[in-house]
Every structure is written in structure tokens, then in C-alpha cells.
Design an enzyme around this catalytic site. Structure first.
Site, mmCIF file in Angstrom:
data_model
loop_
_atom_site.group_PDB
_atom_site.id
_atom_site.type_symbol
_atom_site.label_atom_id
_atom_site.label_comp_id
_atom_site.label_asym_id
_atom_site.label_seq_id
_atom_site.Cartn_x
_atom_site.Cartn_y
_atom_site.Cartn_z
ATOM 1 N N ASP A 8 13.107 114.334 22.010
ATOM 2 C CA ASP A 8 12.649 112.929 22.031
ATOM 3 C C ASP A 8 13.284 112.740 20.624
ATOM 4 O O ASP A 8 13.210 112.999 19.534
ATOM 5 C CB ASP A 8 11.047 112.441 22.288
ATOM 6 C CG ASP A 8 11.160 110.998 22.160
ATOM 7 O OD1 ASP A 8 11.558 110.233 23.036
ATOM 8 O OD2 ASP A 8 9.822 110.134 21.940
ATOM 9 N N ASP A 103 16.936 109.426 26.112
ATOM 10 C CA ASP A 103 16.137 109.250 24.983
ATOM 11 C C ASP A 103 14.855 111.031 25.309
ATOM 12 O O ASP A 103 14.920 111.309 23.973
ATOM 13 C CB ASP A 103 16.141 108.432 24.254
ATOM 14 C CG ASP A 103 14.650 107.981 24.226
ATOM 15 O OD1 ASP A 103 14.025 108.260 25.323
ATOM 16 O OD2 ASP A 103 14.331 106.701 23.172
ATOM 17 N N GLU A 104 14.344 111.176 26.403
ATOM 18 C CA GLU A 104 13.808 112.925 26.144
ATOM 19 C C GLU A 104 13.538 112.630 27.575
ATOM 20 O O GLU A 104 14.002 112.404 28.530
ATOM 21 C CB GLU A 104 12.325 111.326 25.753
ATOM 22 C CG GLU A 104 11.512 110.969 27.043
ATOM 23 C CD GLU A 104 10.422 110.487 26.528
ATOM 24 O OE1 GLU A 104 9.753 110.945 26.341
ATOM 25 O OE2 GLU A 104 9.957 108.842 26.678
#
Length: 362
Positions: A8, A103-104
Site C-alpha cells: 500500500d 496505490d495498492e
């Protein structure tokens, strides 16, 4: 037993801006709308978060909390380019990657593709490479199940690594607040906390039948999650039937312009994902939750499929005008697209990044 990593990004948008603008390093930064224009914060650096600035907050409120806050407009094309480079790094460690957003991502590293011996070493090496190659940081969680890996990645943020081996899953989960479990929102908390069920361990210690009596069919599922039982595999190729983004506001919003500003950012994010995947959508969905937790959804079908945020936002605004927004405080707003048409093969998933380590039993 699976070996799963959840990676993350740390304050993704804001961190990219600080990386690319050296004079902003160490300063409070917010990516989002102008506070003079009733904008909304899309992302905040950790320096800004120390003042209480959070994503989905009114930019005007954020500026009051942190007078030195630097506001920057979002540049999603740059963020997506970084996401693609992140995925290229992740692909060296696993062929089974499930992106969740820019983003993860989850990785199944049960087959030791990188030859590092353990999932913990793989996670540490991913973070090292992202730090060196992208000059950014992330946090990572390592566990035998997706739920625990996801919670673990948030445990030492920012820039942390938490490893939860199979024998320590219950020990790790037990003291955490029950809201850390997937699917536990304010309505569920209202039913659990008066009964003294405040931690995950409290829920796990109950008879399964009591959770069923309290929550119906969701009760046994919550009980199994509290015990660390999560059989879901990492699924890299699951077909998407829709793409959506939603925001829960820290303070209920009555200002329609602030809601529109949030929808504008959300339309850009959703359409950016469509473009990256080579998809276009035809049905726009608006989700709205009022302060009393009443939730409604509205859908509108466009004349033709699109990946352009302009007609998507126009449809969402039209639906918003036909709600009580502006008259009743809004707690959550979201936008989605479905009815996909695929133009080309996907460019591949997105995401992630690297340092402090905390290990449970390793």
C-alpha cells in the site's frame, strides 16, 4: 497455506508531488481543489495529516486547520504512470497480482518466483526496490490470508512492514478494534459495541449463533473473519463488472458545490482506470448516504460507452440534482461506471512501494 503480501502506497499522490518538487519535502501538502473554490482534498501528506487534514475533507476546512498547507491540483496521468512502474516491479515477485486501486495491490508469493525463501524477504525486497527505483515509500503486510495482510499493511504506516505468520493470526487480530474488519461500518458498530463487542477478539470469542442472531447472515461471516478465516484467493484476472470510487466525509456535507468537487475527482479516477484497462462504460451510478445513514443509488445510461469523465460527471450531477443534497447533510458520496465495452487488452494492473519492520513471531 498461502503466503500473501499486501502493498500500500504511503500518501501516494502527495508523495509523488513531494518527490518531484524538492522544495515541498517535509512540508504539509494537499492534492485537490482550491480552498477558495470550495474544493475537496484528494490526498494529504503525512506532514499535513499531523494537523488533522484528511482526504475527502473540504479544502476550506483543511486550510483552516493548517494555514501553511500547500494545495496542488491532481495530475492523474502522472500518478497512473508511476502505478504502471510499480506493477512492473511487483511482477518480478509474483504472477498472481490483484490490483485494488492505483496505490495498492495483493500478491500471492506462495510460489517463490524471486527465489528469496520467505514472503517477508520478498516484501522487504519489493520495498527496497521501490524506494531505490521510484524514490517513494510504501507499507506492506505479510500474512496467510488477504484480510490479515490488508490490516497488517496499515499497522506500521507510513513506511512500515508487518509480518503475521500463521500461528500468530489470532494474537495479532484480537486487540484490534472491530471496525478494522472488512464490512464493519457505523451501523454494525452500533449493534456490537453496546454489547461489549469492541475488539476483534471480543467478536471471535462469541458463539457463531450469537453473531447470526445479531446480524443475520452477515454474522457468521464476520465471526469467521474475526478468527482470521478468509479463504479468498488473490485473483488477478477477475472480470470487473463495474468500477467505482466513494468517499466518506469526516464531517457531514451540506454544500452542494463541495459534493460536486468530490464527484469531479471521482469521475477522473474512475475514467482513468477505464482508460488504463482499455474499457469504456455506459451506465453511470451515483451513490449517496445521508447523515442518518439512509443510502440511495441512482443510475443513468449514456447514449454510448465512454471513458471520458465529462459526460460521466454530467450524468452524476444531473442525478445529484434530483436528490436532497443541499437540504440534508451528506455523509458519503460515490460514482461508478458499468456496462463495459473492451477496446483493447489491459495494460496490466497498477500500484505500490518501501521500511520499519515489525514481525510477530519471526
Amino acid at each position: 497455506m498461502r503466503k500473501i503480501i499486501h502493498v500500500d502506497m504511503d500518501a501516494f499522490y502527495a508523495s509523488i508531488e513531494q518527490r518531484d518538487r524538492p522544495h515541498l519535502r517535509g512540508r504539509p501538502v494537499a492534492v485537490g481543489g482550491d480552498p477558495e473554490g470550495r474544493g475537496v482534498v484528494a490526498a494529504a501528506s503525512y506532514e499535513a495529516r499531523r494537523f488533522g487534514v484528511r482526504s475527502a475533507m473540504s479544502s476550506r476546512v483543511a486550510a483552516r486547520l493548517c494555514p501553511s498547507l500547500v494545495f496542488l491540483p491532481a495530475e492523474f496521468g502522472r500518478y497512473r504512470a508511476v502505478s504502471r512502474r510499480l506493477h512492473a516491479i511487483l511482477a518480478d515477485y509474483s504472477d498472481v497480482i490483484e490490483p485494488l486501486s492505483l496505490d495498492e495491490a495483493f500478491l500471492d508469493v506462495t510460489p517463490d518466483k524471486a527465489g528469496l525463501g520467505t514472503a517477508a524477504r520478498a516484501a522487504a525486497d519489493i520495498r527496497r526496490r521501490v524506494r531505490e527505483e521510484l524514490r517513494l515509500t510504501c507499507s506492506a503486510g505479510v500474512a496467510p490470508v488477504k484480510l490479515v495482510a490488508k490490516i497488517a499493511s496499515d499497522f506500521r504506516k507510513p513506511d512500515g512492514l508487518t509480518v503475521v505468520p500463521p500461528g500468530k493470526v489470532s494474537t495479532f487480530l484480537a486487540p484490534l478494534p472491530v471496525k478494522a474488519l472488512w464490512g464493519v461500518g457505523p451501523a454494525t458498530l452500533k449493534r456490537l459495541e453496546p454489547l461489549g463487542l469492541k475488539t476483534i477478539g471480543d467478536v471471535a470469542a462469541q458463539p457463531e449463533s450469537r453473531l447470526f442472531a445479531l446480524l443475520g447472515s452477515r454474522g457468521p461471516q464476520l465471526w469467521r473473519l474475526a478468527r482470521g478465516e478468509d479463504e479468498r484467493p488473490v485473483r488477478p484476472d477477475r472480470p470487473r463488472k463495474s468500477r467505482s470510487v466513494e468517499q466518506t466525509f469526516q464531517e457531514d456535507v451540506l454544500d452542494v458545490e463541495a459534493l460536486v468537487a468530490t464527484l469531479t475527482s471521482q469521475a477522473e479516477r474512475v475514467c482513468g482506470g477505464l482508460r488504463q484497462a482499455g474499457e469504456r462504460g455506459r451506465t453511470v451510478t451515483l451513490k449517496l448516504r445521508y447523515a442518518d445513514f439512509t443510502t440511495l443509488t441512482r443510475a443513468s445510461t449514456l447514449s454510448e460507452p465512454t471513458d471520458d469523465p465529462v459526460p460521466v460527471l454530467a450524468a452524476a450531477r444531473d442525478m445529484l440534482d434530483r436528490t436532497d443534497a443541499g437540504l440534508r447533510p451528506v455523509r458519503l458520496i460515490g460514482i461508478g461506471l458499468s456496462g463495459f465495452v473492451t477496446d483493447r487488452p489491459s495494460d496490466g494492473p497498477q500500484l505500490a512501494l518501501p521500511l520499519a519492520t515489525r514481525s510477530y513471531g519471526l
